[in-house]
Every structure is written in C-alpha cells, then in structure tokens.
Design a protein around this motif. Structure first.
Motif, short mmCIF file in Angstrom:
data_model
loop_
_atom_site.label_atom_id
_atom_site.label_comp_id
_atom_site.label_asym_id
_atom_site.label_seq_id
_atom_site.Cartn_x
_atom_site.Cartn_y
_atom_site.Cartn_z
N GLU A 70 16.39 4.30 -6.72
CA GLU A 70 15.15 4.73 -7.34
C GLU A 70 14.17 3.56 -7.44
N ALA A 71 12.89 3.89 -7.56
CA ALA A 71 11.87 2.85 -7.70
C ALA A 71 10.71 3.39 -8.54
N ARG A 72 9.98 2.43 -9.13
CA ARG A 72 8.80 2.74 -9.93
C ARG A 72 7.57 2.20 -9.21
N ILE A 73 6.55 3.04 -9.06
CA ILE A 73 5.32 2.65 -8.40
C ILE A 73 4.22 2.52 -9.45
N GLU A 74 3.66 1.34 -9.60
CA GLU A 74 2.53 1.14 -10.49
C GLU A 74 1.27 1.05 -9.64
N LEU A 75 0.47 2.11 -9.66
CA LEU A 75 -0.74 2.17 -8.86
C LEU A 75 -1.82 1.30 -9.48
N HIS A 76 -2.53 0.56 -8.64
CA HIS A 76 -3.60 -0.30 -9.15
C HIS A 76 -4.81 0.53 -9.58
N ASP A 77 -5.01 1.67 -8.94
CA ASP A 77 -6.07 2.61 -9.31
C ASP A 77 -5.46 4.00 -9.45
N MET A 103 -3.71 11.18 2.83
CA MET A 103 -4.50 10.26 2.02
C MET A 103 -4.56 8.87 2.65
N GLN A 104 -5.60 8.12 2.31
CA GLN A 104 -5.68 6.73 2.69
C GLN A 104 -4.73 5.92 1.80
N PRO A 105 -4.05 4.94 2.35
CA PRO A 105 -3.15 4.13 1.51
C PRO A 105 -3.91 3.47 0.37
N THR A 106 -3.25 3.37 -0.78
CA THR A 106 -3.84 2.72 -1.95
C THR A 106 -2.91 1.62 -2.43
N THR A 107 -3.45 0.58 -3.03
CA THR A 107 -2.64 -0.57 -3.42
C THR A 107 -1.79 -0.26 -4.65
N ALA A 108 -0.62 -0.87 -4.68
CA ALA A 108 0.32 -0.65 -5.78
C ALA A 108 1.34 -1.78 -5.81
N THR A 109 2.08 -1.83 -6.92
CA THR A 109 3.23 -2.73 -7.03
C THR A 109 4.44 -1.86 -7.29
N ILE A 110 5.52 -2.10 -6.56
CA ILE A 110 6.74 -1.30 -6.74
C ILE A 110 7.84 -2.17 -7.33
N PHE A 111 8.63 -1.53 -8.21
CA PHE A 111 9.73 -2.21 -8.89
C PHE A 111 11.00 -1.39 -8.74
N PRO A 112 12.16 -2.04 -8.64
CA PRO A 112 13.42 -1.29 -8.57
C PRO A 112 13.76 -0.67 -9.91
N GLU A 127 0.88 -1.16 0.00
CA GLU A 127 0.00 0.00 0.00
C GLU A 127 0.92 1.22 0.00
N VAL A 128 0.50 2.28 -0.64
CA VAL A 128 1.36 3.46 -0.72
C VAL A 128 0.56 4.71 -0.40
N LYS A 129 1.21 5.64 0.28
CA LYS A 129 0.65 6.96 0.52
C LYS A 129 1.49 7.96 -0.26
N LEU A 130 0.82 8.82 -1.04
CA LEU A 130 1.51 9.81 -1.86
C LEU A 130 1.31 11.22 -1.31
N ARG A 131 0.54 11.33 -0.25
CA ARG A 131 0.36 12.54 0.54
C ARG A 131 0.12 12.09 1.96
#
Length: 226
Positions: free
Chosen positions: A181-188, A167-176, A160-164
């Motif tokens: 550095e990392a890339r966050i792919e948000l599910h929504d 905000m409520q945490p939202t689901t995501a997948t993170i990749f190196p 789960e990730v918070k971008l502020r």
C-alpha cells in the motif's frame, strides 16, 4: 511515441519479469497514420479498420449492461442523499452514476449545482454535494506494483501521478504504508477521484508503478470518503 496513444496508465501492473521480454515494435511510430500507411504498403486488410473507441468486449458501449450482468445489485434503485444524509430523490441504480457526475441527477431546485461525491453500495445510496466536496489532496492505493527498485523510500518520493487515464499528470509525494500500500499526498487538490480507479506514478516519461485507489480525503481529515 504518440502521447495521444499512450497506454502506460493501463500497463502499470506489468511485472518486472514481464518487462524483461516485453517489446512494442510499433512504439517508435509518431502517429497512427504512419501505422496505417505501413499496413497499406504491405497489403494488410486492417489498414483502413476504424479506430476502436470502446472496450473490445463491450462493442456497443453499453458498460452499465455488462456491470449489471456481473453485479445485479448495482442496478437496483435507491436514494440520492446530500452530505448530511437528507434524501433529495431516487436513483435508478449505482451503475448509472460516477464520482464527479453532475448531469442526469434529476434533483432540481437546489441552491447550487450538485455533483456525485460518493457511491455507497452498502446503503445503495448516491451521495451528492457541492463541487468543493470533490477536492481531495490525500489518496491511498493498494496492490502496489512498484517497478523502481525494491520499495518506496520511507521519506517519500517526488512523482507525477495520474488518477484517471485522460488527466494530465499532477505533482505529488508518495509514502509507503502497510505492505503493498502507499499514500499519495497531492501538491494541488484534484477533483473526481474515485475508489477503484488506478493511481499511476511517473517521473517524466518513466512509469515508476501504481496501485488501485481505495480511498481519498482532505489532508487533516480523519474520516475517509470511501
């Protein structure tokens, strides 16, 4: 223990070395009221001290004044433009605007409500667009502080990730990505993501780490919004 007082979003940069001896002796209390009651019981003068709502070194809440002192160029006026570069009006300094802002733009007469989509310090421009332009699903972070093992699994980690902070945490997948550095792919898709904010990763109540947002975009886009 009180989710309304959770400071983990701001503490994601804490290092493993610091965590080895860091303690929060009031962290188990369920509310600020309990803390105040204990302070009163032991005769502490701060028992009735009002809650702070602002950054401690900006007690009057005038953040723009502080930023202008540190970065005078951020207070210089410039243009408000749409996504195609058409000039819609003038602004009074980038320090007075934030990504996702709708009010106070003073550019009436448009067919639909416009929001701040991007700030361009290089051109001193405030770029506006429809709400749909704020929706992003891909976010990149730098200065990664990863606390859960040596590195992020190259196959991705479900989080789960918070971008502020609020905000409520939202689901995501993170990749190196590259080192640190990392890339966050948000599910929504999420709205109002701004470079300079933090992206903080969670699994339940556990903080896995985080980094500073450098850019965000729609999946499939080649041009970033940063």
């Amino acid at each position: 223990a009180d989710p309304n007082r959770d400071q983990s979003y701001f503490l994601f940069t804490t290092t493993q070395e610091q965590l080895d001896f860091l303690r929060f002796p009031l962290g188990h209390l369920m509310s600020k009221a309990e803390t105040r009651a204990l302070a009163a019981k032991y005769g502490l003068e701060v028992a009735d001290k009002p809650d702070s709502q602002d950054i401690c070194f900006v007690p009057d809440g005038k953040y723009a004044r502080l930023v202008e002192k540190l970065r005078p160029e951020a207070g210089e006026p410039g243009e408000i433009v749409d996504l195609d570069g058409n000039v819609l009006g003038d602004h009074r300094g980038l320090i007075h605007y934030t990504v996702g802002q709708r009010r106070g733009l003073n550019i009436g007469g448009t067919a639909e409500p416009l929001y701040v989509v991007k700030l361009s310090p290089e051109k001193r421009q405030v770029i506006v667009g429809p709400k749909a332009a704020l929706a992003k699903k891909l976010v990149y972070v730098r200065e990664l502080n990863w606390l859960d093992g040596d590195q992020i699994d190259e196959n991705g980690v479900e989080v789960e990730v918070k971008l502020r902070s609020a905000m409520q945490p939202t689901t995501a997948t993170i990749f190196p990505e590259a080192a640190g550095e990392a890339r966050i792919e948000l599910h929504d898709a999420q709205f109002g993501i701004a470079p300079g904010q933090a992206g903080v990763f969670y699994q339940g109540e556990r903080v896995l780490g985080g980094g500073w947002i450098t850019r965000e975009e729609l999946i499939g886009n080649t041009a970033s919004a940063a």
